[in-house]
Design an enzyme around this catalytic site. Sequence first.
Site, PDB file in Angstrom:
ATOM      1  CG  HIS A 167     -76.804  -0.540  36.499  1.00 22.42           C
ATOM      2  ND1 HIS A 167     -76.277  -0.033  35.350  1.00 22.42           N
ATOM      3  CD2 HIS A 167     -75.859  -1.397  37.099  1.00 22.42           C
ATOM      4  CE1 HIS A 167     -75.033  -0.878  35.187  1.00 22.42           C
ATOM      5  NE2 HIS A 167     -74.922  -1.686  36.413  1.00 22.42           N
ATOM      6  CB  CYS A 254     -73.473   5.310  32.349  1.00 23.05           C
ATOM      7  SG  CYS A 254     -75.167   4.567  32.650  1.00 23.05           S
TER       8      CYS A 254
END
Length: 266
Positions: A167, A254
Amino acid sequence: MTNPAYEFTHAITRRPGTSVVNGLRATDIGTPDPVRMEKAHAAYVSALQSTGARVIELDPLEEFPDALFVEDTALCLPQGAVLMRPGAGSRRGEVAHMAPALRQCFDDVREIADGFIEGGDILVTGREILVGRSARTDANGVAELSAIVADWGHSLREVFTPEGVLHFKTDCSLLDAETILATRRLDASGCFDGYRVLHVADGEEAAANSIRFNNLVIMPAGFPRTADTISNAGFEVVEIDNSDCAKLDGGMSCLSLRLTPTTPPD
């Protein structure tokens, strides 16, 4: 709240389930320990709460091993929330389980309907929304999100996540409205031109996924040189054991959705 990029009244987290041992991972570096992960998660929630924020803790979703990584399911902005459409097929069902909590917090909740996009690829700064194209976020997803946030007065800029990096925010995080913590490889792309950039120490690239939450910078433990860099720049640092989440490519951002609701839940 004076800066919606990093000052929030609420956060949403989800406790890890025992099925977390089956979570996705790019490289198998070992199986996470659910008991140790639960303890680290509790420390993370405590750090968020220590800033005065309210943390909404959701129950585990055993049918979705990666569901503790709630950030990928949505983007929360002052005007509303956008439900994502994860690029990982096994995670797509998590979004429907997150939607009720977000509808209690925002009157305006929209959704990505066509492309793919995950919250881990989205960095909101003091001036724009940066979205990194990656294996989990495609051009259609970026275009859909761009149209939604433009309706709320935000500008979005598409950038590109380095090859082999899961990511965009695996390699960067926001420290304040104009300061980015990043790996050298990501900064070298030029995506942060015009920002103040602090580099993580060589060999401590995993420290790049930290979060600024109110008065704190919450970062993974075990990266002392980067912790010193952040502290010496004037930020208050809290370190959290991330060793088990790291086995599932997870980091500090996250584990939470950070938000200031337009309609605060009871």
